[in-house]
Design an enzyme around this catalytic site. Structure first.
Site, PDB file in Angstrom:
ATOM      1  N   LEU A 148       0.849  -1.189   0.000  1.00  0.00           N
ATOM      2  CA  LEU A 148       0.000   0.000   0.000  1.00  0.00           C
ATOM      3  C   LEU A 148       0.883   1.237   0.000  1.00  0.00           C
ATOM      4  O   LEU A 148       1.755   1.372   0.864  1.00  0.00           O
ATOM      5  CB  LEU A 148      -0.913   0.020   1.231  1.00  0.00           C
ATOM      6  CG  LEU A 148      -1.919  -1.124   1.384  1.00  0.00           C
ATOM      7  CD1 LEU A 148      -2.694  -0.975   2.691  1.00  0.00           C
ATOM      8  CD2 LEU A 148      -2.881  -1.175   0.201  1.00  0.00           C
ATOM      9  N   ASP A 187      -2.424  -2.440  19.081  1.00  0.00           N
ATOM     10  CA  ASP A 187      -1.144  -1.717  19.027  1.00  0.00           C
ATOM     11  C   ASP A 187      -1.350  -0.457  18.181  1.00  0.00           C
ATOM     12  O   ASP A 187      -0.640  -0.206  17.212  1.00  0.00           O
ATOM     13  CB  ASP A 187      -0.060  -2.616  18.427  1.00  0.00           C
ATOM     14  CG  ASP A 187       1.349  -2.126  18.744  1.00  0.00           C
ATOM     15  OD1 ASP A 187       1.489  -1.147  19.506  1.00  0.00           O
ATOM     16  OD2 ASP A 187       2.310  -2.714  18.217  1.00  0.00           O
TER      17      ASP A 187
END
Length: 293
Positions: A94, A198
Site C-alpha cells: 500500500l 497496538d
C-alpha cells in the site's frame, strides 16, 4: 531465501513472479522489511528468524480478522513461508501518504469513525482471543476471561511484570500491584470490543485518503485500550477523537484508566528495549501505588 519466496509467491498468484527490484526499508524493529517488485506488481515482505514463525502467523491471522470486522483498509497477507533459517510474510503493498498532511483531516475523521464502529460491535461475550499472539516481539496471552478487571490485571500487567522479574527487574510486589489494578477496574463495566491492540501512529496511515491499519495485536477487550495507545507516542489530531466521540462516546473516568492501560505498553517497551523505559515504568508504578494508598 528469495528463490523460495518467489516460488511460493508465483504459486500463490498462479502466475510467474520474477524478482526485478528489491528495496530494504528502514524500521525500528529487529525484523527486516523489503519492498519487492517484478516490474508490475509490488509487495511488502517482512523477514524474521525461523523462531519467529508463530509471531508472523499471528500477524497474518489478525490482519485477516480486521479485514473481516472493520472498515479500515488492511493489507492482505498473501502468504507466510519459511526456509531453514528464516520465516516471512508477503503482504499487499500500500502506498501510504504522510499522516501529518493537513489535507488528511477528513481522513482522520474517517479513522475515528471507523475505529468507533469497530469498537461498537459487541458480538463476543468474553475477553481475550481464540489464540495467543504477540505485542511487538513479546508473547501476549489471550486466555478467555469473563471479567475484564481479571483479564487486564493478570494477563496484561501481571504478565509483563513477571517477564521483567525473570530478567532481574523488580518494581513492586507483583501480586499486590495486580490486585490494585484489578480493584481500579472492578467497577468499570464494559462489553468486549475487538481491539487493534497496538494502535499508534506507526501502525496507521492513509491510502488515497482511506484510513489504513497494520501490525495489529488483536484481542477482545476494553475499547479504551486503543484510544489510550493512540496517545502513547503523541496524540492523533483532535479531529480523530472528535469523530470517535461523535459515534461512540467514551465512558466517564477514561482519563484515570488511560495511564493504567498505557502502563502495559510501557512495561512491554521496558521488556524489549530496557533503558529509560525501565525508569519510566518504575516511576509510573510508584505513582499509581501512591495514589492507591
Amino acid at each position: 531465501m528469495w528463490n523460495t519466496l518467489t516460488q511460493l509467491l508465483s504459486e500463490t498468484l498462479n502466475s510467474p513472479f520474477t524478482l526485478a527490484h528489491k528495496q530494504q526499508l528502514t524500521n525500528s524493529s529487529a525484523d527486516h522489511l523489503f519492498k519487492i517488485s517484478d516490474g508490475q506488481h509490488q509487495f511488502f515482505v517482512k523477514v524474521a528468524p525461523i523462531a519467529s514463525l508463530e509471531r508472523l502467523e499471528c500477524e497474518a491471522a489478525d490482519l485477516e480478522l480486521l479485514t473481516k470486522e472493520s472498515l479500515f483498509m488492511v493489507p492482505d497477507c498473501l502468504l507466510t513461508g519459511t526456509t531453514l533459517e528464516y520465516c516471512f510474510n508477503v503482504l499487499e503493498w500500500l502506498d501510504l501518504e504522510p499522516t501529518t498532511d493537513h489535507a488528511k483531516q477528513m481522513g482522520w475523521v474517517h479513522m475515528g469513525e471507523y475505529l468507533a464502529q469497530l469498537h461498537a460491535k459487541h458480538e463476543q461475550g468474553m475477553f481475550g482471543n481464540e489464540r495467543d499472539n504477540f505485542i511487538g516481539i513479546t508473547a501476549q496471552p489471550n486466555c478467555w476471561h469473563k471479567k475484564w478487571d481479571v483479564f487486564f490485571s493478570e494477563d496484561r500487567i501481571g504478565w509483563q511484570l513477571q517477564l521483567l522479574a525473570e530478567k532481574g527487574f523488580y518494581f513492586c510486589d507483583i501480586d499486590e500491584f495486580v490486585s490494585q489494578v484489578k480493584d481500579t477496574l472492578h467497577h468499570h463495566h464494559i462489553k468486549p470490543s475487538l481491539l487493534h491492540g497496538d494502535f499508534w501512529r506507526g501502525n496507521v496511515g492513509f491510502h488515497g485518503g482511506v484510513p489504513c491499519v497494520y501490525d495489529p495485536a488483536c484481542y477482545y477487550g476494553d475499547r479504551e485500550v486503543d484510544i489510550a495507545m493512540s496517545r502513547f507516542f503523541g496524540a492523533f489530531p483532535d479531529t480523530f477523537y472528535d469523530a470517535y466521540q461523535s459515534v461512540y462516546p467514551l465512558a466517564e473516568g477514561y482519563e484515570q484508566r488511560e495511564r493504567i492501560y498505557n502502563l502495559y505498553h510501557l512495561l512491554n517497551h521496558a521488556n524489549i528495549f530496557a533503558g529509560h523505559y525501565l525508569t519510566q515504568a518504575k516511576e509510573t508504578i510508584d505513582s499509581v501505588m501512591k495514589e492507591y494508598d
